[in-house]
Design a protein around this motif. Structure first.
Motif, PDB file in Angstrom:
ATOM      1  N   ALA A  83       0.829  -1.210   0.000  1.00  0.00           N
ATOM      2  CA  ALA A  83       0.000   0.000   0.000  1.00  0.00           C
ATOM      3  C   ALA A  83       0.860   1.256   0.000  1.00  0.00           C
ATOM      4  CB  ALA A  83      -0.930  -0.011   1.222  1.00  0.00           C
ATOM      5  N   PHE A  84       1.931   1.244   0.782  1.00  0.00           N
ATOM      6  CA  PHE A  84       2.815   2.418   0.887  1.00  0.00           C
ATOM      7  C   PHE A  84       3.513   2.684  -0.450  1.00  0.00           C
ATOM      8  CE2 PHE A  84       5.728   4.579   4.271  1.00  0.00           C
ATOM      9  CZ  PHE A  84       5.219   5.812   3.880  1.00  0.00           C
ATOM     10  N   VAL A  85       3.993   1.610  -1.102  1.00  0.00           N
ATOM     11  CA  VAL A  85       4.677   1.762  -2.393  1.00  0.00           C
ATOM     12  C   VAL A  85       3.703   2.237  -3.472  1.00  0.00           C
ATOM     13  CG1 VAL A  85       5.842   0.519  -4.268  1.00  0.00           C
ATOM     14  CG2 VAL A  85       6.525   0.121  -1.901  1.00  0.00           C
ATOM     15  N   ILE A  86       2.505   1.643  -3.516  1.00  0.00           N
ATOM     16  CA  ILE A  86       1.501   2.047  -4.511  1.00  0.00           C
ATOM     17  C   ILE A  86       1.120   3.506  -4.326  1.00  0.00           C
ATOM     18  CG2 ILE A  86      -0.912   1.711  -5.225  1.00  0.00           C
ATOM     19  CD1 ILE A  86      -0.488  -1.298  -4.650  1.00  0.00           C
ATOM     20  N   MET A  87       0.873   3.902  -3.069  1.00  0.00           N
ATOM     21  CA  MET A  87       0.492   5.285  -2.796  1.00  0.00           C
ATOM     22  C   MET A  87       1.606   6.268  -3.163  1.00  0.00           C
ATOM     23  SD  MET A  87       0.977   8.022  -0.621  1.00  0.00           S
ATOM     24  CE  MET A  87       1.878   7.260   0.723  1.00  0.00           C
ATOM     25  N   SER A  88       2.822   6.001  -2.681  1.00  0.00           N
ATOM     26  CA  SER A  88       3.925   6.950  -2.899  1.00  0.00           C
ATOM     27  C   SER A  88       4.347   6.989  -4.365  1.00  0.00           C
ATOM     28  CB  SER A  88       5.116   6.578  -2.022  1.00  0.00           C
ATOM     29  OG  SER A  88       5.649   5.327  -2.386  1.00  0.00           O
ATOM     30  N   MET A  89       4.327   5.844  -5.035  1.00  0.00           N
ATOM     31  CA  MET A  89       4.694   5.815  -6.448  1.00  0.00           C
ATOM     32  C   MET A  89       3.676   6.575  -7.291  1.00  0.00           C
ATOM     33  SD  MET A  89       5.357   2.504  -8.919  1.00  0.00           S
ATOM     34  CE  MET A  89       6.781   1.926  -8.011  1.00  0.00           C
ATOM     35  N   GLY A  90       2.382   6.332  -7.025  1.00  0.00           N
ATOM     36  CA  GLY A  90       1.343   7.024  -7.781  1.00  0.00           C
ATOM     37  C   GLY A  90       1.348   8.518  -7.540  1.00  0.00           C
ATOM     38  N   LYS A 163      15.993  -5.436   5.919  1.00  0.00           N
ATOM     39  CA  LYS A 163      16.793  -4.440   5.209  1.00  0.00           C
ATOM     40  C   LYS A 163      15.982  -3.793   4.097  1.00  0.00           C
ATOM     41  CE  LYS A 163      20.630  -4.215   1.927  1.00  0.00           C
ATOM     42  NZ  LYS A 163      21.653  -5.008   1.202  1.00  0.00           N
ATOM     43  N   TYR A 164      15.382  -4.601   3.242  1.00  0.00           N
ATOM     44  CA  TYR A 164      14.625  -4.059   2.107  1.00  0.00           C
ATOM     45  C   TYR A 164      13.315  -3.417   2.560  1.00  0.00           C
ATOM     46  CZ  TYR A 164      17.933  -6.156  -1.115  1.00  0.00           C
ATOM     47  OH  TYR A 164      19.085  -6.463  -1.795  1.00  0.00           O
ATOM     48  N   LYS A 165      12.744  -3.945   3.623  1.00  0.00           N
ATOM     49  CA  LYS A 165      11.533  -3.322   4.163  1.00  0.00           C
ATOM     50  C   LYS A 165      11.835  -1.898   4.642  1.00  0.00           C
ATOM     51  CE  LYS A 165       8.761  -5.894   6.595  1.00  0.00           C
ATOM     52  NZ  LYS A 165       8.160  -6.665   7.718  1.00  0.00           N
ATOM     53  N   ASN A 166      12.957  -1.739   5.344  1.00  0.00           N
ATOM     54  CA  ASN A 166      13.341  -0.414   5.836  1.00  0.00           C
ATOM     55  C   ASN A 166      13.681   0.535   4.685  1.00  0.00           C
ATOM     56  OD1 ASN A 166      13.004  -1.184   8.492  1.00  0.00           O
ATOM     57  ND2 ASN A 166      15.137  -1.752   8.785  1.00  0.00           N
ATOM     58  N   ILE A 167      14.336   0.004   3.639  1.00  0.00           N
ATOM     59  CA  ILE A 167      14.666   0.832   2.465  1.00  0.00           C
ATOM     60  C   ILE A 167      13.398   1.353   1.805  1.00  0.00           C
ATOM     61  CG2 ILE A 167      15.589   0.773   0.105  1.00  0.00           C
ATOM     62  CD1 ILE A 167      17.775  -1.112   1.140  1.00  0.00           C
ATOM     63  N   LEU A 168      12.430   0.471   1.619  1.00  0.00           N
ATOM     64  CA  LEU A 168      11.174   0.866   0.965  1.00  0.00           C
ATOM     65  C   LEU A 168      10.394   1.865   1.809  1.00  0.00           C
ATOM     66  CD1 LEU A 168      10.081  -2.596  -0.481  1.00  0.00           C
ATOM     67  CD2 LEU A 168      10.666  -0.564  -1.818  1.00  0.00           C
ATOM     68  N   ILE A 169      10.341   1.630   3.116  1.00  0.00           N
ATOM     69  CA  ILE A 169       9.635   2.566   4.008  1.00  0.00           C
ATOM     70  C   ILE A 169      10.309   3.938   3.968  1.00  0.00           C
ATOM     71  CG2 ILE A 169       9.109   3.098   6.422  1.00  0.00           C
ATOM     72  CD1 ILE A 169       8.651   0.093   6.855  1.00  0.00           C
ATOM     73  N   PHE A 170      11.651   3.946   3.976  1.00  0.00           N
ATOM     74  CA  PHE A 170      12.393   5.208   3.923  1.00  0.00           C
ATOM     75  C   PHE A 170      12.119   5.956   2.616  1.00  0.00           C
ATOM     76  CE2 PHE A 170      16.288   7.479   2.600  1.00  0.00           C
ATOM     77  CZ  PHE A 170      16.342   8.426   3.612  1.00  0.00           C
ATOM     78  N   ILE A 171      12.155   5.228   1.489  1.00  0.00           N
ATOM     79  CA  ILE A 171      11.913   5.846   0.177  1.00  0.00           C
ATOM     80  C   ILE A 171      10.502   6.427   0.106  1.00  0.00           C
ATOM     81  CG2 ILE A 171      11.619   5.348  -2.290  1.00  0.00           C
ATOM     82  CD1 ILE A 171      13.866   3.268  -1.982  1.00  0.00           C
TER      83      ILE A 171
END
Length: 429
Positions: A83-90, A163-171
């Protein structure tokens, strides 16, 4: 009338904003189309209501980001990272494109930033232009197959590393901050270095959007490396089997030599018949038909079938593969390893059977964006006393632990492994 126009234009904007991440991440767009329209309408009505308040635009956008995150998670039935990636990317893509258009209008017509926001014809034109550019971008991504599928597999993975979860949340968090910041600067009069701040923020937004592509590329390369390693491991397995067969034949030749030395040559034919030596497979023609019927499979499955056919050919077993691949859906290394264990057990069991029995494995593969089905069958029975030494049951158990539907029969062997459709989005038709 103005409210109707606002809601219609705003709905088109929100549809474009939600469509780009769904298409770019390689989701099945038709599956989410109805949900996207409903979400867009809800967000446009909320936007209109927020505009009637005395809240600043930057604060409204911040609230909209939080609401959109909640609604995407709820309506798309996605996990938090998805949800966070979809929202922030869009939101990020849409805001980036719209700000570029606004900057071009400001520089070309020498308007003030605030003037653009409060001039309805210009605002509406920019909104519609941005929306249709986003629709065009969606079509280009779909037509040229530019989907970031590896990134989608990453955010869907329940076992994603910290590691990747934190990277995605940070981005995603950084993207949200920049969206609010650029709109705050845009509408603040007498803001020092406004143009410079907007340009820097746009550049940083672009870099963040580029990070999604970099993550996708990294996982694509990682997947290819894993496929090659898996292929080499399987080749090593075949080499080990070949050595074992060679050692077995040396023992047989020694036994025959002793029979000759002891003047019991009449027992040689009996020994050969009992051990079925004249019917054992040779390595000649090993490459024949290895690649038949598997052209559309992804790298992992392709490597699996090639190597299992090599192994089976050495042991006088055939593997018939029937594929129905409608969409480009990637399998995981864990799936392929479990399938490898199942096929290994079946190949070795068939090898031990009398030559009079059919030694074939039938492997049916159906892959669509909605579901994946593997069916493995063979015309022999597994006895209860044999099950203790087989690893295929452990592999099936691992599939079940990952919420995969597994159906198995032992008399004769028939295994069905069904990855069910992902949870439907609300209002999906």
């Amino acid at each position: 009338m103005d409210y109707i126009v606002f809601v219609l234009v705003s709905t088109l904007e929100w549809i474009a904003l939600l469509s780009i991440p769904v298409v770019l991440l390689g989701y099945y767009y038709r599956k989410y189309f109805t949900t996207i329209i409903i979400l867009a309408f809800i967000m446009s009505v909320l936007s209109m209501l927020f505009r009637m308040t005395s809240l600043q635009v930057a604060m409204i956008i911040g609230i909209q980001i939080l609401i959109l995150l909640f609604l995407v998670k709820l309506f798309f039935r996605a996990n938090f990272i998805q949800a966070f990636v979809i929202m922030s990317m869009g939101y990020g893509f849409y805001n980036f494109v719209q700000m570029l258009i606004i900057e071009m209008v400001v520089q070309a017509l020498e308007f003030q930033y605030v003037q653009i926001y409060f001039t309805l014809p210009i605002t509406t034109t920019i909104q519609l232009t941005t929306a249709f550019l986003m629709y065009g971008l969606c079509y280009c991504v779909y037509y040229f197959k530019l989907e970031l599928t590896e990134l989608r597999y990453l955010i869907e993975d329940r076992l994603i590393s910290k590691k990747y979860k934190n990277i995605l949340i940070f981005i995603c968090t950084l993207m949200s901050i920049f969206i609010v910041l650029i709109n705050f600067v845009f509408l603040t009069q007498n803001f020092a270095f406004k143009f410079f701040t907007i340009i820097v923020t746009l550049i940083l937004t672009f870099v963040i959007l580029l990070t999604y592509v970099i993550l996708h590329s990294q996982f694509q390369v990682k997947r290819l490396i894993e496929a090659k390693k898996f292929y080499l491991d399987q080749d090593q397995q075949v080499a080990t089997i070949v050595k074992k067969l060679s050692d077995d034949y040396k023992l047989h030749f020694k036994a025959i030599a002793k029979l000759c030395e002891s003047n019991t040559t009449h027992l040689i034919k009996k020994y050969v018949d009992e051990n079925q030596l004249e019917k054992r497979a040779s390595t000649g023609g090993l490459d024949t038909g290895l690649r038949s019927g598997i052209d559309r499979l992804d790298e992992m499955l392709y490597a699996l079938i090639i190597n299992k056919r090599k192994l089976a050919s050495l042991l006088n077993v055939s593997i018939e593969v029937n594929t129905e691949v409608k969409d480009d859906v990637r399998t995981t290394l864990l799936e392929v390893r479990n399938l490898s264990i199942i096929l290994d057990d079946l190949i070795l069991m068939l090898y031990r059977l009398p030559e009079s029995q059919e030694k074939s494995i039938y492997f049916n593969i159906k892959i669509t964006k909605q579901e994946i089905i593997y069916e493995i069958s063979s015309p022999f029975d597994i006895r209860e006393d044999q099950s203790a030494e087989l690893q295929l049951f452990d592999a099936l158990l691992r599939f079940k632990k990952n919420h995969v539907i597994v159906q198995s029969k032992l008399n004769p062997v028939h295994i069905r492994i069904h990855f069910p459709p992902i949870k439907k989005a609300w209002f999906d038709v």
